[in-house]
Design a protein around this motif. Sequence first.
Motif, short mmCIF file in Angstrom:
data_model
loop_
_atom_site.label_atom_id
_atom_site.label_comp_id
_atom_site.label_asym_id
_atom_site.label_seq_id
_atom_site.Cartn_x
_atom_site.Cartn_y
_atom_site.Cartn_z
N THR A 4 40.91 42.39 42.71
CA THR A 4 41.26 43.79 42.98
C THR A 4 40.50 44.28 44.20
O THR A 4 39.55 43.64 44.67
CB THR A 4 40.91 44.68 41.78
N ARG A 35 38.48 46.66 44.36
CA ARG A 35 37.09 46.97 43.99
C ARG A 35 36.21 45.72 44.03
O ARG A 35 35.03 45.80 44.36
CB ARG A 35 37.05 47.60 42.60
N ASP A 84 46.09 45.83 41.72
CA ASP A 84 45.76 47.26 41.69
C ASP A 84 46.98 48.11 41.41
O ASP A 84 46.90 49.11 40.69
CB ASP A 84 45.13 47.67 43.02
N THR A 104 45.56 51.65 39.83
CA THR A 104 44.29 52.10 40.40
C THR A 104 44.47 53.46 41.05
O THR A 104 45.50 53.75 41.67
CB THR A 104 43.80 51.08 41.45
N TRP A 115 41.35 53.31 45.87
CA TRP A 115 41.91 52.32 46.81
C TRP A 115 41.46 52.64 48.24
O TRP A 115 41.03 51.74 48.97
CB TRP A 115 43.44 52.33 46.72
#
Length: 443
Positions: free
Chosen positions: A86, A88, A113, A118, A123
């Motif tokens: 992802t 993150r 995501d 998300t 993002w």
Amino acid sequence: MLAPMMRLLTPSIEKRLAEIPRPDDAPAGHATGLDPDRILVFGSGPASGWGVRTNDLALPGHLARELTRRTGRGSDVDLLAGERITIRDSIAELGRLDLAGYDAVIVTLGVADALGFTDPAHWKHHMDALLCSLASRMSRSAQILVAGIQPIRSITVYNAWWGDLADRRAQHFNRISETLASTHERTQFLALPGERLPKRRHTAPEMYQTWAALMAGRLAGVLSGSDAGGHVSGRDRPAELGSAREHRRMQRPEDARQNALDQLELVGSEPTSNLQRIVQMTQIAFGTEAAAINLIDHDQQWVHAKAGPDVHSSTRAESFCAVTIKDPNGLVVPNASLDWEFAQNPIVRAGRVGFYAGYPIESPDGQRIGALCVTDPQPRRFSGSDRSALRDLALLVQQELWNQWNAAQIAERQTSAPPPAPPRTRIPPVPTGRSTAPEQPAR
């Protein structure tokens, strides 16, 4: 509400994903040519290779060929991919990877995501942080290409009504990424097309070729190749100051290189039949007296596989291959007796080597551990096409070493895995201390 819904669907989705073929070979793609550009494809989605069994038919292979078709140079495309990466996690996933040696990094994040819904603000924050991190770790001439998220419903397992919801989130992410890319130097955004496929059909090689052509079209014009065209010895080839090419030619820490060689456990072992065949092919292809795979081990050169007479291990000080591993483009010495670096070498003065050509061999983690080389007592010419062919053969050696390493990793995981649980059996009732015999009537 959307994220919990996706969590409920996850088991059935993962079951379908497990049935889809994906590459199980070395995470890289290569194309024939000299002075290769080096590209990293990082992320999920298109990088994962769903639907094909080899990375040669997935994005790395197609991208390498498309770049070479446009630049006339060789191409090396490395892959760092995972379907669950992802935005993150992105910086952590890159870890300590040496990004300064890449001419470009292609980011293909977002599918996970979009499916996880998300928050767009998250993002934006993490994508901006990723682009800043990449720019700070790459050379000043390197390029960053952010690939947009493909239409979610073009992915077979997500081709359902809820895929439209995830697709709207993906389109939002793409708009954010495009805006961010415009604010970062040497960074571009590229929208990726997609088409809905019939059920039970997965991403076809043609789709990877389409994506690769679009990516190569964006990068080919901004990648800086060597003016020398790769036809001179690596010792004499100029490199742009501060470029990825210059970084690749820098001396690497010897302890990291030696550790990579030690982990492969090649020194002192017998070569596989595949490696021996590659060496024999190399000798025949160039018509030289000898060919060998030489490994540089501490202060020695170890001959791992050879074809031809008079091929022996030697000290590192006498080794041509020890010089070869200093340059990613290899080494050619047409007439060793006239060469400023090798004329006084004992094996040259003894008449054993008059000509040498070698190309470095990398370990799975990118360390130059040795070289595939050809030698002959007589001086000779070695053309650009010869150099390109030697590189292709060295890449075959790398593929075989990766196969050996991967097989060892799988075996180690199987050995260290906990033993399987015994088959379930009916557990007898726990005794309570009371007799289970029927009570006797009182007398």
